[in-house]
Design an enzyme around this catalytic site. Structure first.
Site, PDB file in Angstrom:
ATOM      1  N   CYS A  76       6.699   2.107  16.973  1.00 46.53           N
ATOM      2  CA  CYS A  76       7.381   1.086  17.775  1.00 46.53           C
ATOM      3  C   CYS A  76       6.390   0.521  18.788  1.00 46.53           C
ATOM      4  O   CYS A  76       5.866   1.246  19.636  1.00 46.53           O
ATOM      5  CB  CYS A  76       8.589   1.674  18.494  1.00 46.53           C
TER       6      CYS A  76
ATOM      7  N   HIS B  41      -6.732   7.330  11.744  1.00 49.31           N
ATOM      8  CA  HIS B  41      -6.450   5.890  11.652  1.00 49.31           C
ATOM      9  C   HIS B  41      -4.995   5.606  11.284  1.00 49.31           C
ATOM     10  O   HIS B  41      -4.680   4.518  10.798  1.00 49.31           O
ATOM     11  CB  HIS B  41      -7.387   5.235  10.626  1.00 49.31           C
TER      12      HIS B  41
ATOM     13  N   GLU C 170     -23.176   6.937  -2.682  1.00 54.68           N
ATOM     14  CA  GLU C 170     -24.468   6.275  -2.448  1.00 54.68           C
ATOM     15  C   GLU C 170     -24.832   6.543  -0.991  1.00 54.68           C
ATOM     16  O   GLU C 170     -23.968   6.948  -0.204  1.00 54.68           O
ATOM     17  CB  GLU C 170     -24.319   4.768  -2.679  1.00 54.68           C
TER      18      GLU C 170
ATOM     19  N   ASP D 213      -3.582   7.191   3.389  1.00 53.86           N
ATOM     20  CA  ASP D 213      -2.766   7.763   2.316  1.00 53.86           C
ATOM     21  C   ASP D 213      -2.439   9.218   2.645  1.00 53.86           C
ATOM     22  O   ASP D 213      -2.928   9.778   3.628  1.00 53.86           O
ATOM     23  CB  ASP D 213      -3.507   7.647   0.960  1.00 53.86           C
TER      24      ASP D 213
ATOM     25  N   ARG E 210       0.848  -1.211   0.000  1.00 50.78           N
ATOM     26  CA  ARG E 210       0.000   0.000   0.000  1.00 50.78           C
ATOM     27  C   ARG E 210       0.883   1.260   0.000  1.00 50.78           C
ATOM     28  O   ARG E 210       0.619   2.231  -0.676  1.00 50.78           O
ATOM     29  CB  ARG E 210      -0.918   0.045   1.223  1.00 50.78           C
TER      30      ARG E 210
END
Ligand code: APR
Length: 241
Positions: free
Chosen positions: A117, A109, A203, A94, A59
């Protein structure tokens, strides 16, 4: 409401989808081919650190191939031009908000480009791979892990977020399914303290009914329109200098 309404924006994977980063709950409920619980829990990290570290290495490497889209750029413009308080809270790991130029923001997050660590708790900016057993530059323990908030772990900066929600006049949620708490509950906190609420999503999300207004469509189209309108309303109400 003050002259400069106080705004909190929550973003989720949907804002980065048009940049080419997969959302979490896409078709089949898989995230890049994995069940979220196989790569995003402390148990998964303990069971198979190789898999989990490799997953986030990929990622992290994939960030090099993506760019901020017009929704990130519009929020960065809001950040630069909004005269009132603003906090952009992203659930995304990101760095596309920062690369677009946003500064009044936080990652609740965690971040792909940070390592944590597990022994001493120090976080370090991280580029490249992070194999299991990597030594902590601070304490020397072979305990560096991805700086990602796994399910069951406490999101970052909750006190600051709660304070901002209690003070805000407008809460806007962009590109999030409303499936994961505590972020999914921010709309109720903001409403409790009297804020207006707006959802922008492809949506209806699980929490759509909690918002005063919902706009359905692509973030890259709807976010620039919203930002332009907010900045224009401010220009109309500001005294001429
Ligand atoms: N524009 C706007 N919304 C979009 C777009 C788009 N182009 N593409 C997808 N969406 C919407 C989807 O309809 C969905 O409701 O974005 C939402 C993304 O939902 P999720 O994949 O569940 O992502 P998110 O809400 O950010 O997930 C929350 O869950 O796995 C954890 O920690 C992880 O931060 C993540 C959290």
């Amino acid at each position: 409401m003050t002259d400069h309404p106080n705004i909190v924006v929550l973003t989720g994977a949907g804002i980065s989808a048009e940049s080419g980063i997969a959302t979490f709950r896409g078709p089949g409920g898989l995230w890049e081919g994995h069940r979220v619980e196989d790569v995003c829990t402390p148990e998964a990290l303990a069971r198979d650190p190789g898999l989990v570290h490799r997953f986030y290495d990929l990622r992290r490497a994939a960030l090099a191939a993506v760019e901020p889209n017009p929704a990130h750029c519009a929020l960065a413009r809001l950040d630069a031009e909004w005269p009132g308080e603003l906090l952009i809270v992203t659930q995304n790991v990101d760095d596309l908000h920062e690369r677009a130029g946003a500064t009044r923001m936080l990652h609740m997050h965690g971040e792909l480009q940070s390592a944590l660590c597990a022994a001493c708790g120090a976080a370090r900016p991280w580029a490249g791979e992070l194999p299991p057993g990597t030594r902590c530059p601070d304490c020397g323990a072979p305990a560096m892990r991805p700086d990602i908030v796994f399910f069951g772990e406490m999101p970052y900066q909750m006190e600051r977020i709660e304070r901002a929600l209690a003070m805000c006049d407008l809460f806007v949620s962009i590109g999030t399914s409303g499936a994961v708490y505590p972020a999914a509950g921010f709309v109720q906190t903001a409403r409790h303290w009297g804020a207006a609420t707006l959802e922008i999503n492809l949506e209806p999300s699980q929490g759509s009914f909690l918002f005063e207004e919902s706009r359905m469509g692509r973030a890259s189209e709807l976010v620039p329109v919203w930002v332009e309108a907010v900045l224009a309303s401010q220009r109309r109400t500001s005294p001429r200098t």
